[in-house]
Design a protein around this motif. Structure first.
Motif, PDB file in Angstrom:
ATOM      1  N   LEU A 222      -5.095 -14.177  -0.191  1.00 57.65           N
ATOM      2  CA  LEU A 222      -3.799 -14.142   0.476  1.00 57.65           C
ATOM      3  C   LEU A 222      -2.916 -13.180  -0.303  1.00 57.65           C
ATOM      4  N   VAL A 223      -2.489 -12.104   0.346  1.00 54.87           N
ATOM      5  CA  VAL A 223      -1.741 -11.035  -0.316  1.00 54.87           C
ATOM      6  C   VAL A 223      -0.282 -11.133   0.100  1.00 54.87           C
ATOM      7  N   LEU A 224       0.595 -11.414  -0.866  1.00 55.22           N
ATOM      8  CA  LEU A 224       2.015 -11.602  -0.554  1.00 55.22           C
ATOM      9  C   LEU A 224       2.873 -11.330  -1.783  1.00 55.22           C
ATOM     10  N   THR A 225       2.702 -10.158  -2.362  1.00 56.67           N
ATOM     11  CA  THR A 225       3.461  -9.801  -3.555  1.00 56.67           C
ATOM     12  C   THR A 225       4.870  -9.351  -3.173  1.00 56.67           C
ATOM     13  N   TYR A 226       5.665  -9.046  -4.195  1.00 61.00           N
ATOM     14  CA  TYR A 226       7.045  -8.593  -3.983  1.00 61.00           C
ATOM     15  C   TYR A 226       7.123  -7.119  -3.576  1.00 61.00           C
ATOM     16  N   SER A 227       5.966  -6.424  -3.588  1.00 59.02           N
ATOM     17  CA  SER A 227       5.962  -4.974  -3.395  1.00 59.02           C
ATOM     18  C   SER A 227       4.994  -4.553  -2.302  1.00 59.02           C
ATOM     19  N   HIS A 228       5.481  -3.786  -1.327  1.00 56.73           N
ATOM     20  CA  HIS A 228       4.593  -3.249  -0.290  1.00 56.73           C
ATOM     21  C   HIS A 228       3.562  -2.305  -0.903  1.00 56.73           C
ATOM     22  N   THR A 229       3.965  -1.590  -1.934  1.00 50.27           N
ATOM     23  CA  THR A 229       3.031  -0.672  -2.600  1.00 50.27           C
ATOM     24  C   THR A 229       1.881  -1.450  -3.228  1.00 50.27           C
ATOM     25  N   LEU A 230       2.215  -2.553  -3.872  1.00 52.50           N
ATOM     26  CA  LEU A 230       1.183  -3.382  -4.497  1.00 52.50           C
ATOM     27  C   LEU A 230       0.327  -4.064  -3.432  1.00 52.50           C
ATOM     28  N   ASP A 231       0.950  -4.527  -2.356  1.00 52.43           N
ATOM     29  CA  ASP A 231       0.183  -5.117  -1.252  1.00 52.43           C
ATOM     30  C   ASP A 231      -0.847  -4.122  -0.719  1.00 52.43           C
ATOM     31  N   LEU A 232      -0.420  -2.884  -0.538  1.00 54.91           N
ATOM     32  CA  LEU A 232      -1.319  -1.851  -0.013  1.00 54.91           C
ATOM     33  C   LEU A 232      -2.461  -1.589  -0.988  1.00 54.91           C
ATOM     34  N   ALA A 233      -2.142  -1.511  -2.281  1.00 52.25           N
ATOM     35  CA  ALA A 233      -3.181  -1.275  -3.290  1.00 52.25           C
ATOM     36  C   ALA A 233      -4.199  -2.412  -3.291  1.00 52.25           C
ATOM     37  N   LEU A 234      -3.731  -3.627  -3.115  1.00 50.53           N
ATOM     38  CA  LEU A 234      -4.642  -4.776  -3.081  1.00 50.53           C
ATOM     39  C   LEU A 234      -5.528  -4.737  -1.838  1.00 50.53           C
ATOM     40  N   CYS A 235      -4.941  -4.421  -0.691  1.00 53.76           N
ATOM     41  CA  CYS A 235      -5.743  -4.317   0.534  1.00 53.76           C
ATOM     42  C   CYS A 235      -6.802  -3.231   0.394  1.00 53.76           C
ATOM     43  N   HIS A 236      -6.422  -2.098  -0.170  1.00 54.39           N
ATOM     44  CA  HIS A 236      -7.355  -0.994  -0.390  1.00 54.39           C
ATOM     45  C   HIS A 236      -8.509  -1.441  -1.301  1.00 54.39           C
ATOM     46  N   SER A 237      -8.175  -2.136  -2.396  1.00 53.39           N
ATOM     47  CA  SER A 237      -9.204  -2.595  -3.335  1.00 53.39           C
ATOM     48  C   SER A 237     -10.098  -3.653  -2.708  1.00 53.39           C
ATOM     49  N   LEU A 238      -9.507  -4.555  -1.932  1.00 52.70           N
ATOM     50  CA  LEU A 238     -10.298  -5.605  -1.293  1.00 52.70           C
ATOM     51  C   LEU A 238     -11.279  -5.025  -0.280  1.00 52.70           C
ATOM     52  N   LEU A 239     -10.850  -4.035   0.481  1.00 50.27           N
ATOM     53  CA  LEU A 239     -11.753  -3.414   1.455  1.00 50.27           C
ATOM     54  C   LEU A 239     -12.916  -2.709   0.764  1.00 50.27           C
ATOM     55  N   GLY A 240     -12.691  -2.237  -0.435  1.00 48.88           N
ATOM     56  CA  GLY A 240     -13.765  -1.596  -1.185  1.00 48.88           C
ATOM     57  C   GLY A 240     -14.668  -2.577  -1.911  1.00 48.88           C
ATOM     58  N   HIS A 241     -14.176  -3.808  -2.084  1.00 44.36           N
ATOM     59  CA  HIS A 241     -14.927  -4.797  -2.857  1.00 44.36           C
ATOM     60  C   HIS A 241     -15.687  -5.781  -1.972  1.00 44.36           C
ATOM     61  N   GLY A 242     -15.050  -6.255  -0.901  1.00 45.27           N
ATOM     62  CA  GLY A 242     -15.646  -7.266  -0.043  1.00 45.27           C
ATOM     63  C   GLY A 242     -14.976  -8.611  -0.217  1.00 45.27           C
ATOM     64  N   PHE A 243     -14.987  -9.427   0.840  1.00 48.04           N
ATOM     65  CA  PHE A 243     -14.314 -10.717   0.820  1.00 48.04           C
ATOM     66  C   PHE A 243     -14.764 -11.541   2.020  1.00 48.04           C
ATOM     67  N   ALA A 244     -14.519 -12.858   1.943  1.00 46.92           N
ATOM     68  CA  ALA A 244     -14.800 -13.731   3.082  1.00 46.92           C
ATOM     69  C   ALA A 244     -13.626 -13.729   4.050  1.00 46.92           C
ATOM     70  N   PHE A 245     -12.425 -13.661   3.503  1.00 49.12           N
ATOM     71  CA  PHE A 245     -11.210 -13.622   4.313  1.00 49.12           C
ATOM     72  C   PHE A 245     -10.123 -12.945   3.495  1.00 49.12           C
ATOM     73  N   ALA A 246      -9.316 -12.130   4.138  1.00 49.75           N
ATOM     74  CA  ALA A 246      -8.161 -11.519   3.485  1.00 49.75           C
ATOM     75  C   ALA A 246      -6.993 -11.572   4.447  1.00 49.75           C
ATOM     76  N   GLY A 247      -5.913 -12.184   4.025  1.00 53.73           N
ATOM     77  CA  GLY A 247      -4.714 -12.284   4.850  1.00 53.73           C
ATOM     78  C   GLY A 247      -3.550 -11.607   4.160  1.00 53.73           C
ATOM     79  N   LEU A 248      -2.753 -10.919   4.928  1.00 46.45           N
ATOM     80  CA  LEU A 248      -1.599 -10.178   4.414  1.00 46.45           C
ATOM     81  C   LEU A 248      -0.340 -10.696   5.091  1.00 46.45           C
ATOM     82  N   ILE A 249       0.677 -11.025   4.301  1.00 46.73           N
ATOM     83  CA  ILE A 249       1.930 -11.447   4.893  1.00 46.73           C
ATOM     84  C   ILE A 249       2.683 -10.200   5.366  1.00 46.73           C
ATOM     85  N   GLY A 250       3.250 -10.278   6.561  1.00 46.72           N
ATOM     86  CA  GLY A 250       3.993  -9.118   7.035  1.00 46.72           C
ATOM     87  C   GLY A 250       4.211  -9.137   8.533  1.00 46.72           C
ATOM     88  N   SER A 251       5.032  -8.226   8.961  1.00 44.33           N
ATOM     89  CA  SER A 251       5.357  -8.097  10.383  1.00 44.33           C
ATOM     90  C   SER A 251       4.359  -7.165  11.063  1.00 44.33           C
TER      91      SER A 251
END
Length: 314
Positions: A222-251
């Motif tokens: 679950l990605v919900l940091t104080y920074s959109h830049t950090l959220d994006l970096a985490l999503c980028h890293s997760l897509l390169g790593h793999g996961f069972a589920f990834a959720g991002l808080i946002g509009s």
């Protein structure tokens, strides 16, 4: 759920002697399932076997029990006036440090019925052999006067990225659930509350995205940091790593922007679509606790659907 050895150990360390009451068997309907347990001590208790008169009377009896094992059946309707109408068999056992030391850390197996001796019954041996052969843990159950309970270990790794208001609400809601093993990450130690719930591992990291490779590929995120830049970096890293589920808080606007940026970073539309945004139930509103309730329901529905699919394919 299985035998909560960690919780029992903590209770014995704090209280000295604790009585554990567990539902050993059910005929008909019951407020809780076999394996549901509560811990009772002189001036308190934790956990629940379903509430109502059954739990009230069982707690009174547990406080009077000085040692040993008590196994007894209770008709919920005629005896206790509860509407479930089934018959529940309760196993009540007193634990102290010496008895804890004798427990196995994988399967707690012991004779509990009068007349059951120290020789493991053939039915129990078959149950354990079948479970091992299928790569499964046996369900809690009473077999030929023996209680079989696998020790509970949280099996769903959940990484929560961000310790702001929503992150804290999520940890408050999700940490009591028995199957989640929570790793909680943010950029500095002071961003976490002073009181971290039991079973939650807090990890301060200046660059949280560098921790992604350390997460199991079967983890949920679950990605919900104080920074959109950090959220994006985490999503980028997760897509390169793999996961069972990834959720991002946002509009919807944030997610459209992220999809474009993730595509520019080399991820295909199919890969990007694996990330869920928004998370939870937007209809519940934007209050942190309401977001947390929606996200918890989303994760639980997902895991229940997965278990049902596994059962149907077995």
């Amino acid at each position: 759920m299985g035998f909560d050895l960690e919780g029992l150990t903590a209770a014995v360390e704090a209280r000295g002697r604790v009585t554990r009451v567990v539902i050993a068997d059910i005929r008909g309907s019951s407020p809780r399932e076999v394996g549901a347990a509560m811990l009772v001590w002189k001036d308190g208790q934790s956990g629940t076997i379903g509430g109502g008169t059954l739990e009230f009377e069982a707690a009174i009896a547990a406080r009077k029990q000085v040692q040993g094992t008590v196994l007894g059946s209770h008709a919920l309707g005629p005896d206790l006036g509860q509407c479930c109408g089934g018959v529940v068999t309760l196993l009540s056992e007193v634990y102290d440090a010496s008895r804890l030391a004798a427990l196995d850390d994988e399967i707690v197996l012991r004779p509990v019925k009068t007349g059951a001796d120290g020789a493991t019954p053939l039915a129990v041996k078959r149950l354990l052999a079948n479970a091992r052969g299928q790569g499964l843990r046996p369900q809690p159950q009473l077999v030929d006067g023996w209680m079989v309970e696998p020790v509970h270990h949280p099996e769903v790794p959940l990484w929560i990225w961000g310790a702001g208001h929503v992150g804290r609400a999520l940890v408050d809601v999700l940490s009591p659930l028995p199957d989640f093993s929570i790793t909680w990450v943010d950029t500095a130690a002071e961003r976490f509350p002073s009181d971290i719930p039991k079973g939650v591992t807090s990890v301060p990291a200046v660059d949280p995205a560098l921790l992604v490779p350390h997460a199991p590929v079967k983890a949920q995120h679950l990605v919900l940091t104080y920074s959109h830049t950090l959220d994006l970096a985490l999503c980028h890293s997760l897509l390169g790593h793999g996961f069972a589920f990834a959720g991002l808080i946002g509009s919807a606007t944030k997610w459209a922007r992220f999809r474009s940026r993730l595509a520019a970073l080399g991820h295909s539309a199919e890969q990007i679509s694996r990330i869920t945004c928004p998370i939870g139930d937007p209809a519940l509103g934007k209050h942190p606790q309401m977001i947390a309730v929606g996200v918890a329901a989303q994760l639980l529905r997902r895991d229940m659907a997965k278990e049902m699919k596994k059962d149907h394919s077995a």
